[in-house]
Structures are given as C-alpha cells and as structure tokens.
Motif scaffolding. Structure first.
Motif, mmCIF file in Angstrom:
data_model
loop_
_atom_site.group_PDB
_atom_site.id
_atom_site.type_symbol
_atom_site.label_atom_id
_atom_site.label_comp_id
_atom_site.label_asym_id
_atom_site.label_seq_id
_atom_site.Cartn_x
_atom_site.Cartn_y
_atom_site.Cartn_z
ATOM 1 N N PHE A 1 42.154 59.367 55.268
ATOM 2 C CA PHE A 1 40.965 60.060 55.741
ATOM 3 C C PHE A 1 40.025 58.997 56.270
ATOM 4 O O PHE A 1 40.317 57.824 56.213
ATOM 5 N N GLY A 2 38.906 59.428 56.796
ATOM 6 C CA GLY A 2 37.868 58.449 56.993
ATOM 7 C C GLY A 2 37.350 58.189 58.361
ATOM 8 O O GLY A 2 37.397 59.017 59.257
ATOM 9 N N LEU A 3 36.840 56.996 58.490
ATOM 10 C CA LEU A 3 36.077 56.548 59.632
ATOM 11 C C LEU A 3 37.008 56.107 60.754
ATOM 12 O O LEU A 3 37.989 55.408 60.515
ATOM 13 N N HIS A 4 36.683 56.525 61.978
ATOM 14 C CA HIS A 4 37.435 56.107 63.158
ATOM 15 C C HIS A 4 36.461 55.569 64.194
ATOM 16 O O HIS A 4 35.450 56.200 64.490
ATOM 17 N N ILE A 5 36.783 54.398 64.732
ATOM 18 C CA ILE A 5 35.944 53.765 65.749
ATOM 19 C C ILE A 5 36.805 53.594 66.995
ATOM 20 O O ILE A 5 37.916 53.060 66.929
ATOM 21 N N VAL B 1 26.313 58.441 67.763
ATOM 22 C CA VAL B 1 27.265 57.585 68.477
ATOM 23 C C VAL B 1 28.591 58.331 68.605
ATOM 24 O O VAL B 1 29.256 58.597 67.604
ATOM 25 N N SER B 2 28.970 58.639 69.829
ATOM 26 C CA SER B 2 30.174 59.461 70.030
ATOM 27 C C SER B 2 31.470 58.702 69.753
ATOM 28 O O SER B 2 32.501 59.318 69.527
ATOM 29 N N GLY B 3 31.451 57.385 69.748
ATOM 30 C CA GLY B 3 32.654 56.601 69.501
ATOM 31 C C GLY B 3 32.948 56.375 68.029
ATOM 32 O O GLY B 3 33.961 55.779 67.682
ATOM 33 N N VAL B 4 32.074 56.836 67.160
ATOM 34 C CA VAL B 4 32.268 56.711 65.712
ATOM 35 C C VAL B 4 32.405 58.118 65.140
ATOM 36 O O VAL B 4 31.494 58.931 65.251
ATOM 37 N N THR B 5 33.561 58.405 64.558
ATOM 38 C CA THR B 5 33.816 59.736 64.011
ATOM 39 C C THR B 5 34.351 59.620 62.583
ATOM 40 O O THR B 5 34.839 58.568 62.176
ATOM 41 N N VAL B 6 34.268 60.709 61.867
ATOM 42 C CA VAL B 6 34.794 60.778 60.499
ATOM 43 C C VAL B 6 35.746 61.951 60.417
ATOM 44 O O VAL B 6 35.440 63.049 60.884
ATOM 45 N N ALA C 1 23.144 58.188 56.305
ATOM 46 C CA ALA C 1 23.028 57.346 57.496
ATOM 47 C C ALA C 1 24.329 57.349 58.288
ATOM 48 O O ALA C 1 24.312 57.382 59.529
ATOM 49 N N LEU C 2 25.455 57.339 57.598
ATOM 50 C CA LEU C 2 26.746 57.402 58.282
ATOM 51 C C LEU C 2 26.922 58.735 58.989
ATOM 52 O O LEU C 2 27.403 58.779 60.128
ATOM 53 N N TRP C 3 26.517 59.819 58.344
ATOM 54 C CA TRP C 3 26.611 61.133 58.973
ATOM 55 C C TRP C 3 25.753 61.190 60.243
ATOM 56 O O TRP C 3 26.203 61.671 61.283
ATOM 57 N N LEU C 4 24.523 60.693 60.155
ATOM 58 C CA LEU C 4 23.647 60.687 61.328
ATOM 59 C C LEU C 4 24.197 59.770 62.427
ATOM 60 O O LEU C 4 24.061 60.077 63.617
ATOM 61 N N THR C 5 24.821 58.678 62.039
ATOM 62 C CA THR C 5 25.421 57.778 63.019
ATOM 63 C C THR C 5 26.554 58.461 63.770
ATOM 64 O O THR C 5 26.679 58.310 64.986
ATOM 65 N N THR C 6 27.368 59.248 63.063
ATOM 66 C CA THR C 6 28.455 59.953 63.743
ATOM 67 C C THR C 6 27.925 61.025 64.692
ATOM 68 O O THR C 6 28.595 61.377 65.659
#
Length: 128
Positions: free
Chosen positions: A94-98, A21-26, A13-18
């Motif tokens: 590493f990780g999630l960037h909003i 939604v262009s403002g959420v990246t990993v 779900a996180l992968w699909l969200t990235t």
C-alpha cells in the motif's frame, strides 16, 4: 501524547499534499474510509521513523552541503526521504506513490510547509 499529535499532523499534512500535488498519490490497502485513514497514519509513521533514522544520518553527513547551498540541499534531502518512504510503503503493498523526481521535490516542499503550519496551529508550545 505529543507523539500521537505529531503523527496525526503529519498524516493530515500528507493528505493535504496529495490533494495539492498531483504527482504524489496514496493507495490504501482497502477502499473504505477506515483503510484510508489508517493508510495515511501508517505512512506518517513510516515517514517519522525514516526521518528520525535515515534523515539524521544524511543531515549530519551533508552539513558541508547545507553550508555551501545555504540550506537549499534540504529540499533534495527531504525528497530523498520521501522516496524512501514511497519505496518502503510500496513494498508493504500500500502507500505513497511519487511520479518522478521533481514531483518528489515539490511534494517534500509542500509537505514540509503544511506540516509546519499545522504544527504551529495544533502543537502546544514548549516552555522551559
């Protein structure tokens, strides 16, 4: 077994969200496929722990706001939890960037909907 399945569903779900939604990246810790998969799984694990510990406390404290706003405050609570996950994973290197607050709200909404849909598809129903 259910924990691992839930972890994989949240990572997917996180992968699909990235992707949506262009403002959420990993950002993975390395640039190979295994690192990407492990990064998503680690972020999903962090999100699960944060949601279980901090999310429970915040939801209990915010019960009057849930009633007052008819549950709409849950979008802000989930965005807040997503920002905590972003902060923790960023501290690990590493990780999630909003990109901003509204991207966090939109990311939390999309993540919640996708995780719910994937849970309906892949998690076995509990019979009592």
């Amino acid at each position: 077994m259910r924990f691992l399945l839930r972890l994989i569903i949240n990572a997917l779900a996180l992968w699909l969200t990235t992707l949506i939604v262009s403002g959420v990246t990993v950002e993975p810790y390395a640039q190979d496929t295994t690192a990407w998969v492990l990064t998503y799984l680690l972020i999903a694990l962090i999100f699960g722990v944060v949601n279980a510990v901090v999310g429970t406390v915040v939801r209990i404290v915010a019960i009057p706001l849930y009633i007052l706003t008819l549950g709409l405050i849950s979008l802000l609570v989930n965005a807040f939890l997503l920002f905590i996950v972003s902060w923790i994973s960023d501290a690990m290197g590493f990780g999630l960037h909003i990109d901003g607050f509204w991207w966090g709200v939109l990311g939390a909404l999309v993540l919640g909907i996708i995780a719910w849909l994937l849970g309906l598809l892949f998690l076995p129903s509990r019979r009592r």
